[in-house]
Write a protein that holds these residues in place. Structure first.
Motif, PDB file in Angstrom:
ATOM      1  N   ASP A   1       0.829  -1.208   0.000  1.00 26.46           N
ATOM      2  CA  ASP A   1       0.000   0.000   0.000  1.00 26.46           C
ATOM      3  C   ASP A   1       0.865   1.260   0.000  1.00 26.46           C
ATOM      4  O   ASP A   1       0.574   2.224  -0.717  1.00 26.46           O
ATOM      5  N   ALA A   2       1.930   1.252   0.791  1.00 24.78           N
ATOM      6  CA  ALA A   2       2.822   2.419   0.857  1.00 24.78           C
ATOM      7  C   ALA A   2       3.523   2.644  -0.484  1.00 24.78           C
ATOM      8  O   ALA A   2       3.657   3.789  -0.937  1.00 24.78           O
ATOM      9  N   ILE A   3       3.961   1.578  -1.120  1.00 25.65           N
ATOM     10  CA  ILE A   3       4.635   1.701  -2.419  1.00 25.65           C
ATOM     11  C   ILE A   3       3.663   2.236  -3.471  1.00 25.65           C
ATOM     12  O   ILE A   3       4.037   3.055  -4.316  1.00 25.65           O
ATOM     13  N   THR A   4       2.414   1.798  -3.399  1.00 24.44           N
ATOM     14  CA  THR A   4       1.398   2.301  -4.322  1.00 24.44           C
ATOM     15  C   THR A   4       1.220   3.811  -4.146  1.00 24.44           C
ATOM     16  O   THR A   4       1.097   4.554  -5.138  1.00 24.44           O
ATOM     17  N   LYS A   5       1.260   4.288  -2.909  1.00 20.29           N
ATOM     18  CA  LYS A   5       1.148   5.731  -2.650  1.00 20.29           C
ATOM     19  C   LYS A   5       2.382   6.476  -3.171  1.00 20.29           C
ATOM     20  O   LYS A   5       2.271   7.602  -3.667  1.00 20.29           O
ATOM     21  N   ILE A   6       3.544   5.853  -3.063  1.00 20.67           N
ATOM     22  CA  ILE A   6       4.766   6.460  -3.604  1.00 20.67           C
ATOM     23  C   ILE A   6       4.625   6.604  -5.114  1.00 20.67           C
ATOM     24  O   ILE A   6       4.984   7.641  -5.689  1.00 20.67           O
ATOM     25  N   ASN A   7       4.108   5.582  -5.748  1.00 28.47           N
ATOM     26  CA  ASN A   7       3.873   5.588  -7.184  1.00 28.47           C
ATOM     27  C   ASN A   7       3.030   6.811  -7.570  1.00 28.47           C
ATOM     28  O   ASN A   7       3.381   7.572  -8.473  1.00 28.47           O
ATOM     29  N   THR A   8       1.942   7.004  -6.855  1.00 30.32           N
ATOM     30  CA  THR A   8       1.056   8.146  -7.104  1.00 30.32           C
ATOM     31  C   THR A   8       1.804   9.459  -6.883  1.00 30.32           C
ATOM     32  O   THR A   8       1.639  10.419  -7.640  1.00 30.32           O
ATOM     33  N   GLY A   9       2.659   9.491  -5.857  1.00 36.75           N
ATOM     34  CA  GLY A   9       3.447  10.685  -5.574  1.00 36.75           C
ATOM     35  C   GLY A   9       4.431  11.017  -6.680  1.00 36.75           C
ATOM     36  O   GLY A   9       4.621  12.194  -7.027  1.00 36.75           O
ATOM     37  N   VAL A  10       5.056  10.000  -7.246  1.00 32.61           N
ATOM     38  CA  VAL A  10       5.998  10.236  -8.351  1.00 32.61           C
ATOM     39  C   VAL A  10       5.246  10.811  -9.551  1.00 32.61           C
ATOM     40  O   VAL A  10       5.684  11.787 -10.162  1.00 32.61           O
ATOM     41  N   TRP A  11       4.098  10.212  -9.884  1.00 28.95           N
ATOM     42  CA  TRP A  11       3.322  10.728 -11.018  1.00 28.95           C
ATOM     43  C   TRP A  11       2.895  12.173 -10.783  1.00 28.95           C
ATOM     44  O   TRP A  11       2.880  12.983 -11.728  1.00 28.95           O
ATOM     45  N   ALA A  12       2.572  12.524  -9.555  1.00 29.84           N
ATOM     46  CA  ALA A  12       2.187  13.912  -9.250  1.00 29.84           C
ATOM     47  C   ALA A  12       3.357  14.855  -9.518  1.00 29.84           C
ATOM     48  O   ALA A  12       3.172  15.938 -10.087  1.00 29.84           O
ATOM     49  N   ILE A  13       4.557  14.455  -9.124  1.00 29.64           N
ATOM     50  CA  ILE A  13       5.755  15.280  -9.372  1.00 29.64           C
ATOM     51  C   ILE A  13       5.966  15.446 -10.873  1.00 29.64           C
ATOM     52  O   ILE A  13       6.220  16.553 -11.366  1.00 29.64           O
ATOM     53  N   VAL A  14       5.877  14.328 -11.597  1.00 29.83           N
ATOM     54  CA  VAL A  14       6.072  14.365 -13.055  1.00 29.83           C
ATOM     55  C   VAL A  14       5.081  15.341 -13.689  1.00 29.83           C
ATOM     56  O   VAL A  14       5.456  16.172 -14.530  1.00 29.83           O
ATOM     57  N   ASP A  15       3.828  15.263 -13.271  1.00 25.08           N
ATOM     58  CA  ASP A  15       2.798  16.158 -13.817  1.00 25.08           C
ATOM     59  C   ASP A  15       2.995  17.602 -13.371  1.00 25.08           C
ATOM     60  O   ASP A  15       2.937  18.524 -14.190  1.00 25.08           O
ATOM     61  N   ASP A  16       3.260  17.796 -12.072  1.00 28.18           N
ATOM     62  CA  ASP A  16       3.391  19.152 -11.535  1.00 28.18           C
ATOM     63  C   ASP A  16       4.548  19.935 -12.152  1.00 28.18           C
ATOM     64  O   ASP A  16       4.464  21.157 -12.321  1.00 28.18           O
ATOM     65  N   TYR A  17       5.626  19.245 -12.478  1.00 31.57           N
ATOM     66  CA  TYR A  17       6.819  19.930 -12.972  1.00 31.57           C
ATOM     67  C   TYR A  17       7.052  19.717 -14.462  1.00 31.57           C
ATOM     68  O   TYR A  17       8.081  20.133 -14.992  1.00 31.57           O
ATOM     69  N   GLY A  18       6.099  19.102 -15.139  1.00 32.14           N
ATOM     70  CA  GLY A  18       6.189  18.933 -16.584  1.00 32.14           C
ATOM     71  C   GLY A  18       7.359  18.090 -17.041  1.00 32.14           C
ATOM     72  O   GLY A  18       7.941  18.344 -18.104  1.00 32.14           O
ATOM     73  N   PHE A  19       7.714  17.070 -16.251  1.00 26.67           N
ATOM     74  CA  PHE A  19       8.810  16.188 -16.637  1.00 26.67           C
ATOM     75  C   PHE A  19       8.391  15.358 -17.859  1.00 26.67           C
ATOM     76  O   PHE A  19       7.208  15.033 -18.023  1.00 26.67           O
ATOM     77  N   PRO A  20       9.380  14.988 -18.695  1.00 26.29           N
ATOM     78  CA  PRO A  20       9.069  14.171 -19.890  1.00 26.29           C
ATOM     79  C   PRO A  20       8.400  12.859 -19.500  1.00 26.29           C
ATOM     80  O   PRO A  20       8.746  12.235 -18.506  1.00 26.29           O
ATOM     81  N   LYS A  21       7.437  12.451 -20.351  1.00 30.82           N
ATOM     82  CA  LYS A  21       6.741  11.179 -20.112  1.00 30.82           C
ATOM     83  C   LYS A  21       7.080  10.176 -21.192  1.00 30.82           C
ATOM     84  O   LYS A  21       7.142  10.320 -22.293  1.00 30.82           O
TER      85      LYS A  21
END
Length: 160
Positions: free
Chosen positions: A140-160
């Motif tokens: 469950d914690a790793i799944t939340k980390i996953n969501t957190g990484v995607w939020a960073i990628v989206d928030d800062y416009g990192f390449p996808k």
């Protein structure tokens, strides 16, 4: 379901969830190093340990050119990854033993612990209901980390 089946299922889920989330470091590398995704993949694959990949991301985040809010977000995610890596490593690099009925399970750690005047290795631990619960909490914690990484990628416009 026998303990053997429980263990295989939950450890499989742990490894799948971990691998899926660790691969998201590619996007953090791309964004922080300001490179394209293909270059980030090559960098990621060249580093052959989780520790090296996380350290790279942390070092890139700590560079002066990284905005403070981005640095804080990335370091929070890598801190959580490091916490979960301990449990994941334990169950990815141990030996499992089951009784003849598949109802009792133990793990034997494949790690050397140097003491002051002795060497210890092969610590044996029961894999009981409490430990299965602990593994599920890690998933469950790793799944939340996953969501957190995607939020960073989206928030800062990192390449996808």
């Amino acid at each position: 379901m026998t303990r053997l089946q429980d263990v295989l299922l939950v450890v499989g889920q742990l490894n799948y969830t971990w691998t899926n989330t660790e691969s998201l470091l590619i996007y953090l590398i791309a964004g922080l190093a300001k490179v394209d995704k293909e270059t980030a993949i090559i960098i990621f694959l060249t580093l052959n340990t989780t520790r090296a990949r996380i350290e790279l991301v942390e070092r890139l985040a700590k560079m002066k050119k990284t905005p403070a809010d981005c640095r804080k977000a990335v370091l929070a995610v890598t801190e959580q990854l490091n916490k979960q890596a301990k449990l994941r490593n334990k169950y990815s690099h141990c030996i499992y033993s089951f009784d003849e009925t598949g109802t009792e399970a133990t793990t034997q750690l494949m790690r050397i612990a140097d003491g002051k005047d002795a060497v210890r290795y092969g610590k044996i631990e029961k894999l009981d209901d409490a430990e299965i619960k602990r593994i599920r909490a890690s998933i469950d914690a790793i799944t939340k980390i996953n969501t957190g990484v995607w939020a960073i990628v989206d928030d800062y416009g990192f390449p996808k």
